[in-house]
Design a protein around this motif. Sequence first.
Motif: not given
Length: 458
Positions: A16-43
């Motif tokens: 599988k190929i997974t993309t995770v988008i993180g955002e640094i919140a004002p307090g310095g913590t990490l929020d995950i705001i996006g995720q996408g997983s698809v079956p891997s091809e060509g690997m």
Amino acid sequence: MKENSIIVGLDIGTTKITTVIGEIAPGGTLDIIGQGSVPSEGMKRGSVVNLERATHAIRQSVAAAERVSGVKVGSVFVSVAGNHAKAITSHGLAAIRRNQEIAQPDVDRAIENARAVPLDPNLEIIHTLPQEYVVDGQEGIKSPVGMHGVRLEVDVHIVAGTAGPLLNLRRCVQEAGLKVDGFVLHALASGLATLEALEQTQTVIVIDMGGGTTDVGVFKRGNLAHSASIPIGGEHVTADLAQILKIPIEEAENVKRKYGAALPELADQDLTLEITTASGSTHAISAFELSRIIKPRIAEIYGMIRDEIDQALGPVELVAQTVVITGGASQLRGSAELARDRFRLPVRVGRPRGIGGLSDIVSSPAHAASVGLVLYGIGEDGKVPDMIFEGMDTGQQGTPAPVSAGNGTLVTAPVAAPVPSNDGGPVIPPAKPDPTALPKKDKPSFGERIKNIFKDWV
């Protein structure tokens, strides 16, 4: 900490190929705001074997994460797995003038001297990870800046990848319209996401069980000190089932996920499956027999990991205090219990920690590396800022902790060493040595075990 508040991790695996988008919140913590997983091809086993198909899958994964987050992705941190990555530890030295404090340029000079080792011209350096520093013979120094001394030493863990596979990986990402912020070793990313606070003071073996490869990282006091890749993963278990049961790969994967176990005694003893072979004939197999096919392959993976560490660092029981297994294949029932038997150490299943936002979506072991890529992007030199993990429960030393009784229930047992919190999964205590176990040289090979299982099943 990075100034850019949006960090994106792209984990390109065999299955599988997974993309995770993180955002640094004002307090310095990490929020995950996006995720996408698809079956891997060509690997295959961490390397690109089809540029066009791999690029297409990357586009799909990134697009899925963009739809969830509403953020346009321009650059990513990319995972590197497979045995084309090589690692060595090098020693660097810098002289300090008398009556002067150690400054950052002195530290940089010591690290640069450690990097000045002869490497194959076909290798590209991915990481230069400083371990602990030594000032005038005093060991265990994490930050020497501001100290006085005349001799500064440092051990640096250098990770390099073969130029060809890295160029192919970079080309796929670039043709998908993205910039590569950096390559990150898969085992390092998994460790950054799963190691808990108490484990940062120990030596811990992190095992990321993927589809095509199993990546291993040995962390000493939070620093990656040794890394390796085993060219066997979860898809090899699926292939064993498909070959022996004579069923398609897709059906074998489904059977493994729903009914499989790494230990036959943990399988449903009353469950019998009706299998339809590729030729159309049907036959019955119990969940117990199914698990007898699975166990030898998982045991082989653990055996290869143990051999690697024994040869590089010494006996596993003397090197490490804990084993953390993560990755998609670690979710197979009984994987932690079998690891306990093989390594004779406490074992737990590692999950991403210290994250907010879509934490329920990326909290499984299968997302450890992709979340770790985002954490790597936030920090520097393989270090994550402490504020990211502030307020996390780290457990108490010497207190009872829930452990597996081996039958699916949890019991309370005393522990002598620091125990990770339950957020990462139950800790499996080490098993007592079996005096009746065969010596390693007398054990049957994997092929012989499969033949015996098949003979018993027929």
